[in-house]
Design an enzyme around this catalytic site. Structure first.
Site, PDB file in Angstrom:
ATOM      1  CE  LYS A  60      -0.820   0.725   4.920  1.00 29.89           C
ATOM      2  NZ  LYS A  60      -1.766   0.881   5.985  1.00 29.89           N
ATOM      3  N   GLY A  92       9.798  -2.603   0.606  1.00 28.19           N
ATOM      4  CA  GLY A  92      10.843  -2.699   1.626  1.00 28.19           C
ATOM      5  C   GLY A  92      10.326  -2.444   3.038  1.00 28.19           C
ATOM      6  N   GLY A  93       9.048  -1.979   3.135  1.00 33.59           N
ATOM      7  CA  GLY A  93       8.426  -1.815   4.450  1.00 33.59           C
ATOM      8  C   GLY A  93       9.145  -0.810   5.335  1.00 33.59           C
ATOM      9  CB  ALA A 121      11.601   5.451  21.143  1.00 35.52           C
ATOM     10  N   GLY A 143       7.518   1.684  21.656  1.00 34.40           N
ATOM     11  CA  GLY A 143       7.196   0.360  21.153  1.00 34.40           C
ATOM     12  C   GLY A 143       6.243   0.368  19.973  1.00 34.40           C
ATOM     13  CG  ASP A 168       7.692  -6.176  12.936  1.00 27.83           C
ATOM     14  OD1 ASP A 168       8.560  -7.046  13.115  1.00 27.83           O
ATOM     15  OD2 ASP A 168       7.945  -4.955  12.815  1.00 27.83           O
ATOM     16  CG  HIS A 222      47.072 -12.546  14.768  1.00 22.92           C
ATOM     17  ND1 HIS A 222      46.522 -12.106  15.947  1.00 22.92           N
ATOM     18  CD2 HIS A 222      48.263 -11.886  14.618  1.00 22.92           C
ATOM     19  CE1 HIS A 222      47.344 -11.230  16.510  1.00 22.92           C
ATOM     20  NE2 HIS A 222      48.394 -11.081  15.713  1.00 22.92           N
TER      21      HIS A 222
HETATM   22  C1  LIG Z   1      14.007   2.942  13.533  1.00 21.54           C
HETATM   23  C2  LIG Z   1      13.948   1.447  13.381  1.00 21.54           C
HETATM   24  C3  LIG Z   1      15.124   0.734  13.288  1.00 21.54           C
HETATM   25  C4  LIG Z   1      15.087  -0.636  13.126  1.00 21.54           C
HETATM   26  N1  LIG Z   1      16.275  -1.304  13.036  1.00 21.54           N
HETATM   27  C5  LIG Z   1      16.276  -2.632  12.886  1.00 21.54           C
HETATM   28  C6  LIG Z   1      17.504  -3.336  12.763  1.00 21.54           C
HETATM   29  O1  LIG Z   1      18.580  -2.748  12.790  1.00 21.54           O
HETATM   30  N2  LIG Z   1      17.457  -4.671  12.613  1.00 21.54           N
HETATM   31  C7  LIG Z   1      16.274  -5.361  12.586  1.00 21.54           C
HETATM   32  O2  LIG Z   1      16.293  -6.583  12.466  1.00 21.54           O
HETATM   33  N3  LIG Z   1      15.089  -4.724  12.687  1.00 21.54           N
HETATM   34  C8  LIG Z   1      15.069  -3.380  12.833  1.00 21.54           C
HETATM   35  N4  LIG Z   1      13.869  -2.718  12.919  1.00 21.54           N
HETATM   36  C9  LIG Z   1      12.613  -3.505  12.876  1.00 21.54           C
HETATM   37  C10 LIG Z   1      12.245  -3.860  11.428  1.00 21.54           C
HETATM   38  O3  LIG Z   1      12.105  -2.674  10.683  1.00 21.54           O
HETATM   39  C11 LIG Z   1      10.952  -4.659  11.407  1.00 21.54           C
HETATM   40  O4  LIG Z   1      11.085  -5.776  12.248  1.00 21.54           O
HETATM   41  C12 LIG Z   1      10.633  -5.136   9.998  1.00 21.54           C
HETATM   42  O5  LIG Z   1      10.436  -4.043   9.128  1.00 21.54           O
HETATM   43  C13 LIG Z   1       9.363  -6.011  10.007  1.00 21.54           C
HETATM   44  O6  LIG Z   1       9.076  -6.436   8.717  1.00 21.54           O
HETATM   45  P1  LIG Z   1       7.581  -6.776   8.294  1.00 21.54           P
HETATM   46  O7  LIG Z   1       7.657  -7.212   6.872  1.00 21.54           O
HETATM   47  O8  LIG Z   1       6.961  -7.675   9.260  1.00 21.54           O
HETATM   48  O9  LIG Z   1       6.788  -5.399   8.412  1.00 21.54           O
HETATM   49  P2  LIG Z   1       6.990  -3.973   7.763  1.00 21.54           P
HETATM   50  O10 LIG Z   1       8.393  -3.677   7.473  1.00 21.54           O
HETATM   51  O11 LIG Z   1       6.223  -3.040   8.613  1.00 21.54           O
HETATM   52  O12 LIG Z   1       6.247  -4.104   6.355  1.00 21.54           O
HETATM   53  C14 LIG Z   1       4.862  -4.231   6.258  1.00 21.54           C
HETATM   54  C15 LIG Z   1       4.422  -3.714   4.919  1.00 21.54           C
HETATM   55  O13 LIG Z   1       3.035  -3.998   4.744  1.00 21.54           O
HETATM   56  C16 LIG Z   1       2.423  -2.887   4.123  1.00 21.54           C
HETATM   57  N5  LIG Z   1       0.990  -2.957   4.433  1.00 21.54           N
HETATM   58  C17 LIG Z   1       0.399  -2.821   5.644  1.00 21.54           C
HETATM   59  N6  LIG Z   1      -0.930  -2.984   5.537  1.00 21.54           N
HETATM   60  C18 LIG Z   1      -1.183  -3.239   4.233  1.00 21.54           C
HETATM   61  C19 LIG Z   1      -2.376  -3.495   3.501  1.00 21.54           C
HETATM   62  N7  LIG Z   1      -3.564  -3.535   4.070  1.00 21.54           N
HETATM   63  N8  LIG Z   1      -2.266  -3.701   2.163  1.00 21.54           N
HETATM   64  C20 LIG Z   1      -1.053  -3.659   1.547  1.00 21.54           C
HETATM   65  N9  LIG Z   1       0.082  -3.416   2.193  1.00 21.54           N
HETATM   66  C21 LIG Z   1       0.023  -3.220   3.528  1.00 21.54           C
HETATM   67  C22 LIG Z   1       3.142  -1.693   4.731  1.00 21.54           C
HETATM   68  O14 LIG Z   1       2.994  -0.534   3.919  1.00 21.54           O
HETATM   69  C23 LIG Z   1       4.583  -2.191   4.787  1.00 21.54           C
HETATM   70  O15 LIG Z   1       5.293  -1.900   3.617  1.00 21.54           O
HETATM   71  C24 LIG Z   1      13.859  -1.329  13.056  1.00 21.54           C
HETATM   72  C25 LIG Z   1      12.653  -0.611  13.141  1.00 21.54           C
HETATM   73  C26 LIG Z   1      12.694   0.759  13.297  1.00 21.54           C
HETATM   74  C27 LIG Z   1      11.402   1.524  13.368  1.00 21.54           C
END
Ligand SMILES: Cc1cc2nc3c(=O)[nH]c(=O)nc-3n(C[C@H](O)[C@H](O)[C@H](O)COP(=O)(O)OP(=O)(O)OC[C@H]3O[C@@H](n4cnc5c(N)ncnc54)[C@H](O)[C@@H]3O)c2cc1C
Length: 470
Positions: A36, A40-41, A271, A273, A314, A446
Site C-alpha cells: 500500500k 521494503g516496508g 520510542a 514500542g 512483526d 590474526h
Molecule cells: C528505527 C527502526 C530501526 C530498526 N532497526 C532494525 C535493525 O537494525 N534490525 C532489525 O532486524 N530490525 C530493525 N527494525 C525492525 C524492522 O524494521 C521490522 O522488524 C521489519 O520491518 C518487520 O518487517 P515486516 O515485513 O513484518 O513489516 P513492515 O516492514 O512493517 O512491512 C509491512 C508492509 O506492509 C504494508 N501494508 C500494511 N498494511 C497493508 C495493507 N492492508 N495492504 C497492503 N500493504 C500493507 C506496509 O505498507 C509495509 O510496507 C527497526 C525498526 C525501526 C522503526
C-alpha cells in the site's frame, strides 16, 4: 467472481512479505505481492537501513575528533545534516528499487494498493485511484502487514515536535534538546545519533535500565559511552505530560518517588514500542484468531487457524526484527509450495547498533540459570585485542555462556566493535549444536576481532591464552 486469480497473494512488501514473494516466485508459485505504501516496508524506508546510515555517519563524525593520537589532524570538521539526509535517501531509493526489481526478476507480480481479506481465499485491493479489484488465491494468502508505532493518549505524534522514528530518521537539522521517551533499542540508537550530531539528548525510561531486556553487563558499557558523549539518562522515570508551545515542548517527568521536573525540548522522540497492523484487514471477519495484543496467532508452519491464511513478520509478534520476518517469509513460501518447512528457532540473533554495538544470541547468563543450567562463563575484553587497539575501539567484551558439564554453547553476548557481525559465528555455533571446543579449536585469522570470540570460548574452559584464566 474474482477479477484475477493467483496461487498466492502476499499482503505487504516489507522484510517479511517481499522475501516470501521472491521465494514463491522461485518455487514456481504464481504470486502477487500487494503493497500500500512503500517497497521494503519499515525496515528499508524508515527503520533498519536509514537508521544505520545515520549511525554510521554520526560515528564517523565523532571519530574525526579523536584521530589526533594516530597523527591525523582534521581541522574545522563540520556536518551538514541536510546533505547527510540526501545521502541516506539515496541508499533508501536504491534498496527499495532493488526490492521491486527482485520481485519482478523472480516472476512475482506486484500491485500498489491496500488489501483486505473478503473471504479466506479472496482479497479486495483498493487501488491508489480509489478503484477496487477482487483477487483470489488458490493456495494461500500471506499477511505481512508489519506493525505501527504505539502512541500515548494526550501525547500524540504531530510529526514536528512530537515525533516517532519515522520522522527522526529524516531530521534535516540537529540543534537544541531532544527528549527520547523510552530507552529501548530504537530510542538508544537514534538518541545516540543525535547526541553525536550536536543535540543534547535526554533519555527517559520507565524501567530500571535502558535496554532493559539485555544482559546488564553488556548494557553498562553502552550507558557509559552515551554519558561520555554528554547524553543524559533518567531510569525509573515517567513522562507525565508534554505541553507544546511555539514549536517546542515542555516535558514533565516524574521520578519513582513522585518528584517532578520539566525538560524544555526542541524534539520529543516517542520510542515506546510497536503494535501489530492487524486491524481493518478483514481478519476477524474471516475468523482469524488474534492474541490479546492484536498479533495474528500462527502455527509452526505460520498458518493461522483459518486454512490457507498465513502470517509472518512483526504482525505475528516479537521479536520485532527484520531478519526474523525474512526467515519467516522464506519458510511460508516453502510451506505454500508444498515443501516440508516450519519455524524452529534454535538461534535468533539480535543486534543493537549503539556505540559500542551490542549483539546477542541464545541464552543470557541469567536465562541459562533460570532454566536450571549449570554454566561456565567465558569473557574476553577488547582492551587486550591487538586488532581492537589498531582500530581504536577497545570498549567492551565478549561473554560466552556454555553448559558446565558438556560445554554445549548456550549463548553469547557481545558489546564492542563490530558486535553485529561477530555474533554470526555464535549463531552458527548454536544452530549447529556446537560445543565450546568446536569454536576453540577452529583457527581464526590474526589479527582480527573474531579471535576475541575464540578466546572467550577458551576462557570459559580455563584455556585462554591472551587473558588470565581464573
Ligand atoms: C528505527 C527502526 C530501526 C530498526 N532497526 C532494525 C535493525 O537494525 N534490525 C532489525 O532486524 N530490525 C530493525 N527494525 C525492525 C524492522 O524494521 C521490522 O522488524 C521489519 O520491518 C518487520 O518487517 P515486516 O515485513 O513484518 O513489516 P513492515 O516492514 O512493517 O512491512 C509491512 C508492509 O506492509 C504494508 N501494508 C500494511 N498494511 C497493508 C495493507 N492492508 N495492504 C497492503 N500493504 C500493507 C506496509 O505498507 C509495509 O510496507 C527497526 C525498526 C525501526 C522503526
Amino acid at each position: 467472481m474474482a477479477d484475477k486469480s493467483y496461487e498466492a497473494i502476499v499482503i505487504g512488501a516489507g522484510p517479511g512479505g517481499y522475501p516470501a514473494g521472491i521465494r514463491l516466485g522461485q518455487l514456481g508459485v504464481k504470486t502477487l505481492v500487494v503493497e500500500k505504501e512503500y517497497y521494503g516496508g519499515v525496515c528499508l524506508n524508515w527503520g533498519c537501513i536509514p537508521s544505520k546510515a545515520l549511525i554510521a555517519a554520526a560515528n564517523t563524525y565523532l571519530e574525526l575528533s579523536k584521530l589526533d593520537e594516530m597523527g591525523i589532524s582534521v581541522e574545522n570538521a563540520s556536518i551538514d545534516v541536510g546533505k547527510l539526509q540526501d545521502w541516506k535517501e539515496g541508499i533508501v531509493t536504491k534498496l527499495t528499487g532493488g526490492v521491486k526489481g527482485l520481485l519482478k526478476a523472480n516472476k512475482a507480480d506486484t500491485l500498489m494498493g491496500t488489501a483486505k481479506l473478503v473471504s479466506k481465499n479472496t482479497v479486495e485491493v483498493t487501488l491508489p485511484d480509489g478503484g477496487k479489484e477482487t483477487i483470489e488465491a488458490t493456495k494461500g494468502i500471506v499477511v505481512a502487514t508489519g506493525a505501527q508505532v504505539i502512541q500515548i493518549p494526550g501525547m500524540e505524534l504531530d510529526g514536528e515536535t512530537i515525533i516517532s522514528a519515522r520522522e527522526a530518521v529524516s531530521l534535516r537539522e540537529a540543534k537544541g534538546t531532544m527528549v527520547v521517551v523510552g530507552g529501548g533499542v530504537i530510542g538508544m540508537e537514534l538518541g545516540m545519533v543525535y547526541q553525536k550530531l550536536g543535540m543534547d539528548v535526554v533519555v527517559v525510561e520507565l524501567l530500571p535500565s535502558i535496554l532493559n531486556e539485555v544482559d546488564r553487563d553488556l548494557v553498562k558499557v553502552v550507558e557509559r559511552a552515551f554519558k561520555k558523549t554528554g547524553g543524559t539518562i533518567h531510569v525509573e522515570h515517567k513522562v507525565e505530560k508534554i505541553t507544546k508551545s511555539g514549536g517546542k515542548a515542555t516535558v514533565t517527568v516524574a521520578s519513582k518517588d513522585g518528584k517532578t521536573f520539566d525538560i524544555e525540548a526542541d524534539k520529543v522522540l516517542m520510542a515506546i514500542g510497536f503494535k501489530p497492523n492487524s486491524k481493518g484487514l478483514g481478519l476477524e471477519e474471516v475468523g482469524v484468531k488474534l492474541d490479546d495484543r492484536g498479533h495474528i496467532v500462527v502455527s509452526e508452519t505460520l498458518e493461522t487457524n483459518v486454512k490457507g491464511v498465513y502470517a509472518v513478520g512483526d504482525v505475528i509478534g516479537a521479536p520485532y526484527l527484520a531478519h526474523k520476518a525474512t526467515k519467516e517469509g522464506e519458510i511460508v513460501a516453502e510451506v505454500i509450495a508444498g515443501h516440508k518447512a516450519a519455524v524452529d528457532w534454535r538461534a535468533m540473533p539480535a543486534a543493537i547498533f549503539t556505540e559500542p554495538e551490542i549483539a546477542t544470541v541464545g541464552m543470557s547468563e541469567a536465562q541459562a540459570k533460570e532454566a536450571g543450567r549449570k554454566v561456565k562463563i567465558g569473557k574476553f575484553p577488547f582492551s587486550v585485542s591487538g586488532r581492537a587497539m589498531a582500530v581504536r575501539h577497545t570498549d567492551g567484551f565478549i561473554k560466552t555462556i556454555v553448559d558446565a558439564d558438556d560445554h554445549e554453547v548456550l549463548g553469547v553476548g557481545i558489546v564492542g566493535p563490530e558486535a553485529s557481525d561477530l555474533i554470526s559465528e555464535a549463531s552458527l555455533a548454536i544452530e549447529m549444536c556446537a560445543f565450546a571446543e568446536d569454536v576453540h579449536l577452529t583457527v581464526h585469522p590474526h589479527p582480527t576481532l573474531g579471535e576475541a570470540v575464540m578466546e572467550s570460548f577458551k576462557h570459559a574452559l580455563g584455556e585462554a591464552v591472551h587473558v588470565l584464566n581464573r
